[in-house]
Motif scaffolding. Sequence first.
Motif, PDB file in Angstrom:
ATOM      1  N   LEU A   1       0.891  -1.192  -0.160  1.00  0.00           N
ATOM      2  CA  LEU A   1       0.123   0.074  -0.061  1.00  0.00           C
ATOM      3  C   LEU A   1       0.831   1.169  -0.135  1.00  0.00           C
ATOM      4  CD1 LEU A   1      -2.740   1.500   0.123  1.00  0.00           C
ATOM      5  CD2 LEU A   1      -2.507   1.106   2.675  1.00  0.00           C
ATOM      6  N   ARG A   2       0.833   2.003  -1.107  1.00  0.00           N
ATOM      7  CA  ARG A   2       1.617   3.162  -1.167  1.00  0.00           C
ATOM      8  C   ARG A   2       0.886   4.261  -2.207  1.00  0.00           C
ATOM      9  NH1 ARG A   2       2.945   2.804  -6.651  1.00  0.00           N
ATOM     10  NH2 ARG A   2       3.281   0.879  -7.794  1.00  0.00           N
ATOM     11  N   LEU A   3       1.734   5.483  -2.376  1.00  0.00           N
ATOM     12  CA  LEU A   3       1.270   6.278  -3.294  1.00  0.00           C
ATOM     13  C   LEU A   3       1.389   5.923  -4.518  1.00  0.00           C
ATOM     14  CD1 LEU A   3       2.191   9.679  -1.279  1.00  0.00           C
ATOM     15  CD2 LEU A   3      -0.068   8.463  -1.542  1.00  0.00           C
ATOM     16  N   GLY A   4       0.573   6.251  -5.545  1.00  0.00           N
ATOM     17  CA  GLY A   4       0.870   5.944  -7.043  1.00  0.00           C
ATOM     18  C   GLY A   4       2.123   6.762  -7.578  1.00  0.00           C
ATOM     19  N   ALA A   5       2.694   6.087  -8.315  1.00  0.00           N
ATOM     20  CA  ALA A   5       4.025   6.792  -9.038  1.00  0.00           C
ATOM     21  C   ALA A   5       3.390   7.603 -10.326  1.00  0.00           C
ATOM     22  CB  ALA A   5       5.002   5.916  -9.396  1.00  0.00           C
ATOM     23  N   PRO A   6       3.936   8.534 -10.979  1.00  0.00           N
ATOM     24  CA  PRO A   6       3.825   9.454 -11.935  1.00  0.00           C
ATOM     25  C   PRO A   6       3.426   8.472 -13.244  1.00  0.00           C
ATOM     26  CG  PRO A   6       5.572  10.222 -10.962  1.00  0.00           C
ATOM     27  CD  PRO A   6       5.415   9.003 -10.275  1.00  0.00           C
ATOM     28  N   GLY A   7       2.132   8.472 -13.872  1.00  0.00           N
ATOM     29  CA  GLY A   7       1.510   7.671 -15.050  1.00  0.00           C
ATOM     30  C   GLY A   7       0.976   6.560 -14.480  1.00  0.00           C
ATOM     31  N   GLU A   8       1.119   6.038 -13.339  1.00  0.00           N
ATOM     32  CA  GLU A   8       0.444   4.886 -12.952  1.00  0.00           C
ATOM     33  C   GLU A   8      -1.087   4.763 -13.144  1.00  0.00           C
ATOM     34  OE1 GLU A   8       3.298   2.019 -10.188  1.00  0.00           O
ATOM     35  OE2 GLU A   8       2.111   3.432  -9.155  1.00  0.00           O
ATOM     36  N   GLY A   9      -1.518   3.672 -13.175  1.00  0.00           N
ATOM     37  CA  GLY A   9      -3.003   3.572 -13.257  1.00  0.00           C
ATOM     38  C   GLY A   9      -3.517   2.169 -13.907  1.00  0.00           C
ATOM     39  N   TYR A  10      -4.761   2.251 -13.783  1.00  0.00           N
ATOM     40  CA  TYR A  10      -5.120   0.529 -14.240  1.00  0.00           C
ATOM     41  C   TYR A  10      -6.865   0.522 -14.970  1.00  0.00           C
ATOM     42  CZ  TYR A  10      -7.172   0.948  -9.527  1.00  0.00           C
ATOM     43  OH  TYR A  10      -7.806   1.308  -8.307  1.00  0.00           O
TER      44      TYR A  10
ATOM     45  N   ASN B   1      -6.656   6.486 -12.833  1.00  0.00           N
ATOM     46  CA  ASN B   1      -5.398   7.233 -12.478  1.00  0.00           C
ATOM     47  C   ASN B   1      -5.033   7.026 -10.758  1.00  0.00           C
ATOM     48  OD1 ASN B   1      -3.032   8.828 -12.571  1.00  0.00           O
ATOM     49  ND2 ASN B   1      -4.353  10.583 -11.887  1.00  0.00           N
ATOM     50  N   VAL B   2      -4.107   6.577 -10.715  1.00  0.00           N
ATOM     51  CA  VAL B   2      -3.467   6.523  -9.296  1.00  0.00           C
ATOM     52  C   VAL B   2      -2.207   7.434  -8.904  1.00  0.00           C
ATOM     53  CG1 VAL B   2      -4.917   4.320  -9.075  1.00  0.00           C
ATOM     54  CG2 VAL B   2      -2.263   4.521  -9.358  1.00  0.00           C
ATOM     55  N   GLU B   3      -1.755   8.241  -9.852  1.00  0.00           N
ATOM     56  CA  GLU B   3      -0.538   8.952  -9.634  1.00  0.00           C
ATOM     57  C   GLU B   3      -0.776   9.825  -8.110  1.00  0.00           C
ATOM     58  OE1 GLU B   3       2.241  12.459 -11.384  1.00  0.00           O
ATOM     59  OE2 GLU B   3       0.761  11.202 -12.654  1.00  0.00           O
ATOM     60  N   GLY B   4      -0.255   9.845  -7.224  1.00  0.00           N
ATOM     61  CA  GLY B   4      -0.206  10.494  -6.099  1.00  0.00           C
ATOM     62  C   GLY B   4      -1.444  10.286  -5.062  1.00  0.00           C
ATOM     63  N   ARG B   5      -1.859   8.966  -5.482  1.00  0.00           N
ATOM     64  CA  ARG B   5      -2.986   8.417  -4.609  1.00  0.00           C
ATOM     65  C   ARG B   5      -2.864   7.295  -3.837  1.00  0.00           C
ATOM     66  NH1 ARG B   5      -8.243   9.293  -8.696  1.00  0.00           N
ATOM     67  NH2 ARG B   5      -8.018  11.761  -9.188  1.00  0.00           N
ATOM     68  N   LEU B   6      -3.446   7.079  -2.853  1.00  0.00           N
ATOM     69  CA  LEU B   6      -3.370   5.904  -2.093  1.00  0.00           C
ATOM     70  C   LEU B   6      -3.839   4.564  -2.980  1.00  0.00           C
ATOM     71  CD1 LEU B   6      -5.152   6.428   1.154  1.00  0.00           C
ATOM     72  CD2 LEU B   6      -2.736   5.848   0.998  1.00  0.00           C
ATOM     73  N   THR B   7      -2.754   3.626  -3.118  1.00  0.00           N
ATOM     74  CA  THR B   7      -2.960   2.450  -4.293  1.00  0.00           C
ATOM     75  C   THR B   7      -2.461   1.243  -3.614  1.00  0.00           C
ATOM     76  OG1 THR B   7      -2.804   1.958  -6.351  1.00  0.00           O
ATOM     77  CG2 THR B   7      -0.882   2.936  -5.500  1.00  0.00           C
ATOM     78  N   LEU B   8      -2.762   0.109  -4.035  1.00  0.00           N
ATOM     79  CA  LEU B   8      -2.246  -1.328  -3.559  1.00  0.00           C
ATOM     80  C   LEU B   8      -1.724  -1.673  -5.073  1.00  0.00           C
ATOM     81  CD1 LEU B   8      -5.002  -3.241  -1.764  1.00  0.00           C
ATOM     82  CD2 LEU B   8      -3.032  -2.465  -0.917  1.00  0.00           C
TER      83      LEU B   8
ATOM     84  N   GLY C   1       1.882  -4.322 -10.883  1.00  0.00           N
ATOM     85  CA  GLY C   1       1.314  -2.870 -10.657  1.00  0.00           C
ATOM     86  C   GLY C   1       0.332  -2.787  -9.986  1.00  0.00           C
ATOM     87  N   PRO C   2      -0.309  -1.308 -10.085  1.00  0.00           N
ATOM     88  CA  PRO C   2      -1.197  -1.083  -9.111  1.00  0.00           C
ATOM     89  C   PRO C   2      -2.577  -1.992  -9.355  1.00  0.00           C
ATOM     90  CG  PRO C   2      -0.139   0.891  -9.995  1.00  0.00           C
ATOM     91  CD  PRO C   2       0.289  -0.305 -10.669  1.00  0.00           C
TER      92      PRO C   2
END
Length: 213
Positions: A122-131, A140-147, A152-153
């Motif tokens: 469980l971390r903050l999303g990295a730039p450009g990450e999503g699913y 989009n999970v950039e800068g957001r709480l994400t599993l 990947g997320p």
Amino acid sequence: MILVVSPDVADIVVPGVIVRQGVTVHAHDARLDVPLAVAAESLRTAAGLEEATAATRAMYKRCGIDPTKTRPSSEALLRRVRKGDPLPRVNGLVDIINWCSAETQIAFGLYDLGRVHPPVMLRLGAPGEGYDGIRKDRVNVEGRLTLADAQGPFGNPTSDSARTMTTPETTDALVVLYVPAAMPRGNGERALALTRERLAAYAGGTEAAAHWR
């Protein structure tokens, strides 16, 4: 199933984790018809949920997210019910989790453990990450709480991924309670106990883990 909490979010969220193996997921579980209808009716006039809703909103704000634009799943459920709609029905397992989330005002994540590839963090999303979201376009999970797992997320407190969603074919389930660190500990403990109880009653199987990270 070990979930690691990144140090950069440890003072924002204290996740509860439940792993249940050998579950039975009904496309529609008729046993839930009455309790979900009763719960929805009660939620329309329930008092005392504001503090929990505010704590979850504050968790979002700590990550720089406006919770009025990107709502926690728990608040979205409550708003839906208070507009006169029933609690949504997806499948028996999802319905149990939505029921618990609406009543506790804690955002939950529900995942098919067979589709999760450890290690999980469980971390903050990295730039450009999503699913690809469930019934949604790209999340989009950039800068957001994400599993995130080895691929990947795959989840966050608003919307989970299609890759790890539960279906009637799911046999092992991972449930994550995104409990705000600022929320009283007792709230999270009661939510974890309530969820464990309902999973045992309606999903079957065996509890393999239930703990805090």
